[in-house]
Design a protein around this motif. Structure first.
Motif, short mmCIF file in Angstrom:
data_model
loop_
_atom_site.label_atom_id
_atom_site.label_comp_id
_atom_site.label_asym_id
_atom_site.label_seq_id
_atom_site.Cartn_x
_atom_site.Cartn_y
_atom_site.Cartn_z
N VAL A 160 1.03 -1.09 0.06
CA VAL A 160 -0.10 0.03 0.06
C VAL A 160 0.59 1.39 0.13
CG1 VAL A 160 -1.60 1.20 1.41
CG2 VAL A 160 -1.97 -1.08 1.04
N CYS A 161 0.58 2.25 -0.95
CA CYS A 161 1.14 3.23 -1.14
C CYS A 161 0.41 4.63 -1.19
CB CYS A 161 2.18 3.17 -2.22
SG CYS A 161 3.77 2.15 -2.00
N GLY A 162 0.53 5.73 -0.64
CA GLY A 162 -0.25 6.85 -1.07
C GLY A 162 0.57 8.16 -0.44
N GLN A 163 -0.52 9.16 -0.63
CA GLN A 163 0.25 10.60 -0.28
C GLN A 163 0.48 10.80 1.30
OE1 GLN A 163 -2.28 13.87 -1.50
NE2 GLN A 163 -3.93 12.62 -1.65
N PHE A 194 -2.21 1.47 -4.61
CA PHE A 194 -2.32 2.98 -4.41
C PHE A 194 -3.64 3.39 -3.74
CE2 PHE A 194 0.64 2.18 -7.80
CZ PHE A 194 1.94 2.70 -7.31
N THR A 195 -3.43 4.37 -2.63
CA THR A 195 -4.56 4.44 -1.99
C THR A 195 -5.66 5.31 -2.62
OG1 THR A 195 -3.32 6.66 -1.22
CG2 THR A 195 -3.08 4.63 0.23
N HIS A 215 -9.76 -8.73 -4.37
CA HIS A 215 -8.38 -8.43 -4.46
C HIS A 215 -8.44 -7.05 -4.95
CE1 HIS A 215 -6.85 -12.59 -3.67
NE2 HIS A 215 -7.05 -12.11 -2.47
N TYR A 216 -7.48 -6.40 -4.71
CA TYR A 216 -7.21 -4.92 -5.48
C TYR A 216 -5.84 -4.72 -5.49
CZ TYR A 216 -6.73 -0.79 -7.88
OH TYR A 216 -6.38 0.22 -8.67
N THR A 217 -5.04 -4.66 -6.56
CA THR A 217 -3.80 -4.05 -6.59
C THR A 217 -3.52 -3.60 -8.29
OG1 THR A 217 -1.38 -4.70 -6.09
CG2 THR A 217 -2.57 -6.42 -7.26
N SER A 218 -2.42 -2.95 -8.43
CA SER A 218 -2.02 -2.63 -9.72
C SER A 218 -1.81 -3.83 -10.89
CB SER A 218 -0.82 -1.74 -9.84
OG SER A 218 -1.10 -0.70 -8.94
N LYS A 219 -1.73 -3.75 -11.96
CA LYS A 219 -1.33 -4.57 -13.12
C LYS A 219 0.32 -4.51 -12.99
CE LYS A 219 -5.07 -3.76 -16.49
NZ LYS A 219 -5.28 -3.22 -17.97
N GLY A 220 0.58 -5.92 -13.26
CA GLY A 220 2.04 -5.89 -13.35
C GLY A 220 2.81 -6.53 -12.00
N ASP A 275 -5.40 -0.23 -12.89
CA ASP A 275 -4.44 0.47 -13.76
C ASP A 275 -3.04 -0.20 -13.49
OD1 ASP A 275 -6.03 2.50 -14.43
OD2 ASP A 275 -5.96 3.44 -12.36
N ASP A 276 -1.97 -0.05 -14.51
CA ASP A 276 -0.71 -0.58 -14.64
C ASP A 276 -0.07 0.44 -13.47
OD1 ASP A 276 1.52 -1.87 -16.35
OD2 ASP A 276 2.20 0.05 -15.58
N TRP A 277 0.89 -0.65 -12.84
CA TRP A 277 1.59 0.10 -11.62
C TRP A 277 2.21 1.40 -11.85
CZ3 TRP A 277 6.83 0.59 -11.16
CH2 TRP A 277 7.62 -0.06 -12.01
N GLU A 278 2.96 1.34 -13.14
CA GLU A 278 3.59 2.51 -13.50
C GLU A 278 2.84 3.81 -13.65
OE1 GLU A 278 6.66 2.56 -16.49
OE2 GLU A 278 6.62 0.30 -16.38
N GLU A 279 1.64 3.62 -13.90
CA GLU A 279 0.52 4.65 -14.12
C GLU A 279 0.31 5.38 -12.61
OE1 GLU A 279 -2.71 3.31 -16.35
OE2 GLU A 279 -1.58 2.97 -18.21
N GLY A 280 0.04 4.13 -11.68
CA GLY A 280 -0.42 4.49 -10.52
C GLY A 280 0.76 5.29 -9.72
#
Length: 291
Positions: A160-163, A194-195, A215-220, A275-280
């Motif tokens: 988990v990552c966010g601002q 991403f939060t 489940h929720y996480t980014s693509k890749g 979304d793709d992890w790089e976009e996030g």
């Protein structure tokens, strides 16, 4: 919809508040509680407040998340991640509110063999087998909800990552500006959640009246080393990153080598929401620049 948010001072809790402030006020009436306002382990206080507020939805962002600390403070981790969650599930059933609870990729064993067998990640129904105490308490908390409440939503997340708060992205940015060289592990594989995306999709699931486990996480699929390299590249930070094995760092709790979460279920029900992890990462870095 009247929503009680628990754990409001954490990175996910703060993202919830930030997101709701930008929405139609008529859709959500959010009451946010930090652990100082309402400690989820103080059962009578929690009961009194929820009976008073009569929420339609309780969002539980409160958790004991110190993975290494959980090995030394097992009773506290058990109290926060299992016992308090069980009580929330009991109140959910009694007071007839929906319970949204966040869990973790650490409920799975994360073996190297699993990475080869399931390159798209663990599906929701894969047998849990946590390898550390934190993962075990989060799994037991999940089970407490399933065995008690009939109106719940469990959303498993990873990296988990966010601002807000502390996370890998913010740590790398800080260290990259302070040091010329860093060591980052290359044998732990997964993908970030991403939060902003977590909250957006949590609300989409709620609006769809979804129940059960998702489940929720980014693509890749990347390693922590890959993640660090991209953070520095996108941020124009010149630092040498050395790829190392997990054995380089001594930790109290073992980490899974593979913790990718399969997102087919949420995509099938909500559409193309992952979304793709790089976009996030690009979006998060833009958020951090504005703060």
């Amino acid at each position: 919809m009247k929503v009680v948010l628990l754990g409001a001072s954490g990175q996910l809790g703060r993202e919830w508040q930030d997101f709701i402030e930008r929405q139609d006020e008529d859709e959500f009436n959010l009451l946010a509680y930090t652990s100082d306002d309402l400690d989820i382990t103080h059962y009578q206080q929690v009961s009194d407040e929820l009976r008073k507020q009569k929420p339609d939805l309780v969002v539980n962002c409160a958790a004991y998340t110190d993975v290494d600390g959980a090995e030394d403070h097992r009773k506290l981790a058990q109290k926060v991640n299992v016992e308090a969650v069980l009580y929330l599930a009991e109140l959910s059933q009694e007071l007839e509110f929906k319970l949204l609870h966040y869990s973790t990729d650490y409920v799975f064993p994360g073996s190297k063999l699993d990475r080869r067998a399931m390159p798209e990640g663990y599906p929701e129904d894969y047998p849990a087998d946590p390898i550390n105490w934190y993962g075990r308490t989060k799994w037991e908390g999940e089970q407490a909800i399933r065995n008690t409440s009939s109106n719940y939503l469990i959303l498993r997340l990873s990296w988990v990552c966010g601002q807000y708060g502390s996370n890998f992205v913010k740590t790398m940015l800080e260290l990259g500006r302070e040091r010329d060289k860093l060591q980052v592990v290359n044998d732990q594989w997964g993908s970030p959640s991403f939060t902003t995306d977590i909250v957006r999709n949590s609300i989409a699931l709620i609006n769809a009246e979804a129940t059960g486990t998702y489940h929720y996480t980014s693509k890749g699929l990347i390693s922590w080393y890959d993640f660090a390299e991209k953070i520095f590249t996108l941020s124009d930070i010149n630092v040498e990153v050395e790829s190392v094995d997990s054995d380089t760092f001594s930790t109290k709790a073992p980490r899974p080598h593979f913790s990718k979460l399969n997102t087919r279920k949420i995509t099938a029900e909500l559409g193309e929401v992952v979304d793709d992890w790089e976009e996030g990462l690009i979006a998060l870095l833009e958020q951090l620049k504005k703060r």
